[in-house]
Design an enzyme around this catalytic site. Structure first.
Site, mmCIF file in Angstrom:
data_model
loop_
_atom_site.group_PDB
_atom_site.id
_atom_site.type_symbol
_atom_site.label_atom_id
_atom_site.label_comp_id
_atom_site.label_asym_id
_atom_site.label_seq_id
_atom_site.Cartn_x
_atom_site.Cartn_y
_atom_site.Cartn_z
ATOM 1 N N ILE A 65 0.814 -1.219 0.000
ATOM 2 C CA ILE A 65 0.000 0.000 0.000
ATOM 3 C C ILE A 65 0.846 1.267 0.000
ATOM 4 O O ILE A 65 0.335 2.361 0.216
ATOM 5 C CB ILE A 65 -1.000 0.016 1.169
ATOM 6 N N GLY A 66 2.159 1.114 -0.229
ATOM 7 C CA GLY A 66 2.985 2.294 -0.445
ATOM 8 C C GLY A 66 3.774 2.794 0.740
ATOM 9 O O GLY A 66 4.234 3.945 0.727
ATOM 10 N N GLY A 67 3.989 1.966 1.756
ATOM 11 C CA GLY A 67 4.740 2.414 2.929
ATOM 12 C C GLY A 67 6.136 2.904 2.583
ATOM 13 O O GLY A 67 6.589 3.958 3.069
ATOM 14 N N GLU A 90 3.778 -5.078 -8.100
ATOM 15 C CA GLU A 90 3.036 -5.810 -7.061
ATOM 16 C C GLU A 90 1.965 -6.641 -7.748
ATOM 17 O O GLU A 90 1.301 -6.173 -8.679
ATOM 18 C CB GLU A 90 2.407 -4.815 -6.078
ATOM 19 N N ILE A 113 6.863 -10.585 -9.851
ATOM 20 C CA ILE A 113 8.242 -10.088 -9.999
ATOM 21 C C ILE A 113 8.993 -10.905 -11.042
ATOM 22 O O ILE A 113 9.844 -10.379 -11.762
ATOM 23 C CB ILE A 113 8.983 -10.155 -8.643
ATOM 24 N N GLN A 114 8.655 -12.187 -11.167
ATOM 25 C CA GLN A 114 9.361 -13.039 -12.136
ATOM 26 C C GLN A 114 9.162 -12.581 -13.577
ATOM 27 O O GLN A 114 9.927 -12.972 -14.461
ATOM 28 C CB GLN A 114 8.913 -14.509 -12.013
ATOM 29 N N SER A 132 10.365 -5.030 -0.237
ATOM 30 C CA SER A 132 9.898 -5.700 0.980
ATOM 31 C C SER A 132 9.325 -7.052 0.561
ATOM 32 O O SER A 132 8.098 -7.218 0.437
ATOM 33 C CB SER A 132 8.830 -4.856 1.687
ATOM 34 N N CYS A 135 7.361 -12.133 3.645
ATOM 35 C CA CYS A 135 7.990 -12.462 4.925
ATOM 36 C C CYS A 135 7.625 -13.852 5.413
ATOM 37 O O CYS A 135 8.260 -14.377 6.335
ATOM 38 C CB CYS A 135 7.601 -11.423 5.978
ATOM 39 N N SER A 415 2.281 -4.313 5.878
ATOM 40 C CA SER A 415 3.028 -3.126 5.495
ATOM 41 C C SER A 415 4.244 -2.907 6.399
ATOM 42 O O SER A 415 4.703 -3.825 7.086
ATOM 43 C CB SER A 415 2.101 -1.904 5.512
#
Length: 433
Positions: A65-67, A90, A113-114, A132, A135, A415
């Site tokens: 969301i742009g953090g 994203e 991303i690939q 980021s 995780c 985020s």
């Protein structure tokens, strides 16, 4: 190609020298396409301005969301620089809808991303990569498969892109954020080895917002890397030295911050430990509360839940408290380890609340009375807007209109702490590593 074959390809790629092919390799023609950055440079040169020397261009991977974007804007504003995010990448459409609502001028690429190719990144020719990555492979609540988790494929793909790019077109700076435990993973080792091989100076941190006078615990791993002689102009560095400045991002009441201190990185960084003590100047949670003391229906805790044994795992806080636990994407869906609950009313001590919780779950005649007293405390969840403030998102932040309350909690839980990332990026931009 299966996952294991993919890993072997990436591992082989990152082991090869950054200078293979040789530095005499010509810059590819696609790099001369007039991107927004190139056009801005031309306009500045025509006007005799050094504006492009003071502009930090970036690509925002796993943008959420742009953090990180908000943090880059704040860090650049502090240093007298201009931030320009050329593109974000994203795959989550719900996150992208909110990102677009806050950054309508940024090109949002909704894809895995690939699917990003080295040529795409060479054409952008950004100063800074921000990432980021997922995780879940490293979080304590996950399976902790680390580099064997398929969700790390995209990050290894980025490392391969970095290797395959022309050396002159690689980003001058890199920023990576992830959960604690990432620092002990083979994925981190591959990241640091790749950056070091390609000539970057690397710093790593384990930092908690509590160390920056933000009353929320969110211990995270951060890495910053910079190529020699890169970054904003020397004038900007001299004019705006790093300081313990306020991060009141557009009205966010996050208080005055401490400075970010470099740490050793070889062979294993001595990570900054989580400090349990709070700074005396840490503001109380009351400064972040926007919802009335009387719980709204969507934030209230049902009596049946209050009287159940599962409440024993909850962290209770009060308006006068100067700390809260980490809010995760499971907040309001699960109780253990997902974030604190807020108490109003007569009891102001956690131990007393725990006694009531135990009594309410114990059954018998005393249970109803204890449950009544818990209800009187008006125990509730933090609202999404309150979580937003504790993560130091600016007042101007808004969710896309179609985002449900549950989606808002999930997006915030995934985020970053904008306040801490602001400090890290200011450190990266203002200091030679």
């Amino acid at each position: 190609m299966n996952f294991e074959q993919w890993r072997h390809v990436v591992d082989a790629a990152v082991r090869r020298s950054a200078l293979d092919p040789s530095p005499e390799r010509p810059i590819p023609q696609h790099a001369f396409v007039k991107t927004g950055k190139a056009k801005a440079r031309e306009a500045a040169e025509a006007a005799g301005s050094d504006e492009t020397d003071r502009t930090v261009s970036a690509v925002d991977f796993y943008n959420g969301i742009g953090g990180n974007h908000f943090a880059l804007d704040a860090a650049c504003a502090r240093l007298g620089l201009r931030a320009r995010v050329l593109q974000s990448v994203e795959i989550n459409d719900v996150a992208n809808a909110t990102y677009r609502a806050n950054f309508p001028g940024t090109q949002v690429r909704q894809t895995s991303i690939q699917n990003v190719k080295p040529a795409d990144l060479e054409t952008l020719n950004a100063d800074l990569w921000m990432a980021s990555p997922p995780c879940q492979p490293f979080t304590r609540q996950g399976l902790q498969k680390g580099h064997e988790d398929r969700r790390t494929i995209s990050f290894f793909h980025l490392l391969r892109c970095l290797r395959d790019m022309h050396p002159a077109l690689r980003p001058r700076m890199v920023f990576v954020e992830n959960v604690r435990n990432f620092e002990g993973s083979p994925t981190r080792d591959s990241l640091v080895a790749t950056l070091t091989e390609f000539g970057y100076s690397v710093e790593e941190f384990l930092l908690n917002p509590l160390q920056f006078r933000i009353p929320n615990s969110r211990l995270r791993y951060y890495l910053v890397a910079k190529l020699p002689g890169s970054g904003p102009s020397a004038t900007a560095q001299r004019s705006h030295p790093p300081s313990a400045a306020s991060i009141r991002v557009s009205g966010s009441p996050c208080g005055v911050l401490g400075t970010v201190k470099p740490l050793a990185t070889s062979p294993r960084p001595e990570m900054l430990a989580h400090r349990s003590g709070l700074h005396a100047a840490t503001p109380a949670l009351s400064e972040f509360l926007t919802t009335a003391a009387q719980p709204q229906p969507e934030h209230a805790i049902p009596r049946a839940v209050l009287a159940s044994s599962v409440m024993a795992v909850v962290d209770f806080v009060f308006p006068h408290s100067r700390g809260s636990t980490c809010f995760t994407k499971g907040y309001t869906q699960y109780l253990e380890g997902t974030g604190s609950m807020l108490c109003y009313g007569g009891v102001t001590d956690k131990a007393d609340v725990k006694k009531l919780v135990d009594a309410a779950a114990g059954g018998g005649e005393a249970a109803d009375g204890a449950a009544d007293r818990l209800e009187a405390l008006r125990v509730r969840y933090f609202s999404p807007d309150e979580v937003r403030q504790l993560l130091c998102f600016p007042e101007g932040f808004r969710f896309h209109g179609a985002a449900t309350t549950r989606q808002q909690y999930r997006l915030l839980g995934n985020s970053v702490s904008v306040g801490v990332v602001t400090e890290i990026l200011a450190h990266l931009l203002a200091r030679p590593l």
